[in-house]
Design a protein around this motif. Structure first.
Motif, PDB file in Angstrom:
ATOM      1  N   PHE A 173       0.872  -1.038   0.004  1.00 49.97           N
ATOM      2  CA  PHE A 173       0.142   0.038  -0.065  1.00 49.97           C
ATOM      3  C   PHE A 173       0.852   1.177  -0.111  1.00 49.97           C
ATOM      4  N   LEU A 203      -2.616   3.980  -2.273  1.00 57.39           N
ATOM      5  CA  LEU A 203      -2.920   3.172  -3.748  1.00 57.39           C
ATOM      6  C   LEU A 203      -2.415   1.598  -3.429  1.00 57.39           C
ATOM      7  N   MET A 204      -3.333   0.698  -3.711  1.00 58.84           N
ATOM      8  CA  MET A 204      -3.175  -0.713  -3.613  1.00 58.84           C
ATOM      9  C   MET A 204      -2.280  -0.896  -5.046  1.00 58.84           C
ATOM     10  N   GLN A 205      -1.214  -1.086  -4.997  1.00 61.92           N
ATOM     11  CA  GLN A 205      -0.267  -1.087  -6.195  1.00 61.92           C
ATOM     12  C   GLN A 205       0.227  -2.672  -6.374  1.00 61.92           C
ATOM     13  N   HIS A 236      -7.629   3.295  -2.971  1.00 58.57           N
ATOM     14  CA  HIS A 236      -8.050   3.548  -4.267  1.00 58.57           C
ATOM     15  C   HIS A 236      -7.284   2.260  -4.930  1.00 58.57           C
ATOM     16  N   PHE A 237      -8.029   1.385  -5.940  1.00 60.16           N
ATOM     17  CA  PHE A 237      -7.481   0.335  -6.711  1.00 60.16           C
ATOM     18  C   PHE A 237      -8.184   0.107  -7.906  1.00 60.16           C
ATOM     19  N   HIS A 238      -7.969  -0.937  -8.833  1.00 59.48           N
ATOM     20  CA  HIS A 238      -8.332  -0.980 -10.270  1.00 59.48           C
ATOM     21  C   HIS A 238      -8.786  -2.407 -10.484  1.00 59.48           C
ATOM     22  N   GLU A 255      -2.876  -8.710 -11.685  1.00 60.05           N
ATOM     23  CA  GLU A 255      -2.891  -7.938 -10.673  1.00 60.05           C
ATOM     24  C   GLU A 255      -4.561  -7.411 -10.326  1.00 60.05           C
ATOM     25  N   ARG A 256      -5.013  -6.989 -11.354  1.00 62.47           N
ATOM     26  CA  ARG A 256      -6.509  -6.549 -11.400  1.00 62.47           C
ATOM     27  C   ARG A 256      -7.240  -7.489 -11.178  1.00 62.47           C
ATOM     28  N   GLU A 259      -6.964  -8.435  -7.376  1.00 63.24           N
ATOM     29  CA  GLU A 259      -7.549  -7.463  -6.437  1.00 63.24           C
ATOM     30  C   GLU A 259      -9.084  -7.625  -6.393  1.00 63.24           C
TER      31      GLU A 259
END
Length: 311
Positions: A173, A203-205, A236-238, A255-256, A259
């Motif tokens: 994060f 950001l959840m990166q 926030h994340f994607h 990753e998307r 999540e």
């Protein structure tokens, strides 16, 4: 309120693809997230608008963008502007030169106005605005942030994404970075326009491949919750549901999807409650009392004069 811990979970890039829309719709409907931000010129924007109306989604921000990180003219995820500017939406990502230059001010102003007005014309009342890849703020000239503040005031939008403070957690994060003086400047500017902001933004990166398991990601998420300070935090994340388009065109597809599955398969609200964290939305933020630590317009003007300083 300062003793309470609040968390806004916001989905960025709503409308970028069908896969992103499927994930956002399901997570919001099932109470796993509290807000989302839509991209006015993205390929699946029309579908996203339909979802907002059908599901009566109330906390929707506008995800302003002037960059494109998807290479290739035929990439269906490629972001396109609404004003046909030759200076914006270049192939690849933004450059350091763009982030610190006011050369593109007029083009940015025209493009962001067009994006915001398109969303409003589609009968969506934005709860907040933020920006894609942090290309307009906090790292760029304050001129770009002031554009965003003015757009909020002119269109009765009460909140803007901004991190007033920094607390480094490490790991998965990442905080929204900017220098201390830059944070003072932008917070003062937001206050002078009467805009609500949160205290912390994360950001959840992207991580390494071995991190994309539910067990590891949940452990990281719980650690994040355990470290959240008092006040209001945004994460926030994607997320995206797996499909052929996503796998073919999005380099971050693994990753998307991971999540999305993390939030889909777990009771996020209950897990947050274990750590004394209450979920709220950007719409809720608009109704909360927030202290204006730099509310004076004079203070805002003084700090803006220092914009020449490199951060």
């Amino acid at each position: 309120m300062q003793k309470e811990k609040y968390l806004i979970i916001n989905i960025d890039d709503f409308g970028v693809s069908h896969a992103a829309n499927v994930a956002a719709r399901e997570l919001y409907k099932n109470g796993k997230v509290t807000s989302m931000s839509i991209m006015a010129g993205a390929s699946a924007y029309d579908e996203a608008v339909r979802i907002i109306k059908e599901d009566n989604i109330e906390s929707v921000g506008v995800h302003l963008y002037v960059t494109n990180e998807y290479p290739g003219e035929n990439n269906i995820f490629r972001l396109k502007g609404l004003t046909n500017s030759k200076k914006l939406m270049n192939n690849g990502s933004f450059t350091e030169g763009f982030r610190y230059s006011v050369e593109y001010r007029d083009e940015v102003l025209a493009e962001t106005i067009a994006q915001l007005r398109k969303v409003i014309a589609d009968e969506i009342l934005p709860s907040h605005i933020d920006c894609h890849m942090y290309s307009l703020w906090p790292n760029a000239s304050n001129d770009f942030f002031e554009i965003a503040c003015k757009l909020c005031k002119e269109h009765n939008i009460s909140a803007i994404r901004l991190s007033a403070k920094i607390k480094e957690f490490g790991g998965y994060f990442s905080p929204l970075y900017s220098g201390r003086l830059k944070r003072l400047q932008t917070r003062a500017m937001a206050d002078s326009y009467g805009l609500k902001t949160v205290d912390y933004v994360y950001l959840m990166q992207q991580g390494k491949d071995e991190q994309f398991t539910d067990e590891v990601m949940m452990r990281n998420f719980r650690k994040f919750l355990s470290l959240i300070p008092a006040g209001i935090t945004e994460l926030h994340f994607h997320p995206a549901a797996e499909d052929e388009e996503l796998n073919a065109y999005n380099p971050w597809c693994q990753e998307r999807v991971a999540e999305y599955m993390l939030f889909k398969n777990n009771d996020i609200e209950a897990i947050c409650a274990e750590y004394g964290v209450k979920l709220i939305s950007y719409k809720d933020l608009a109704n909360m009392k927030r202290s204006k630590v730099f509310a004076s317009k004079l203070m805002s003007k003084i700090l803006k004069k220092l914009d020449f300083i490199k951060f």
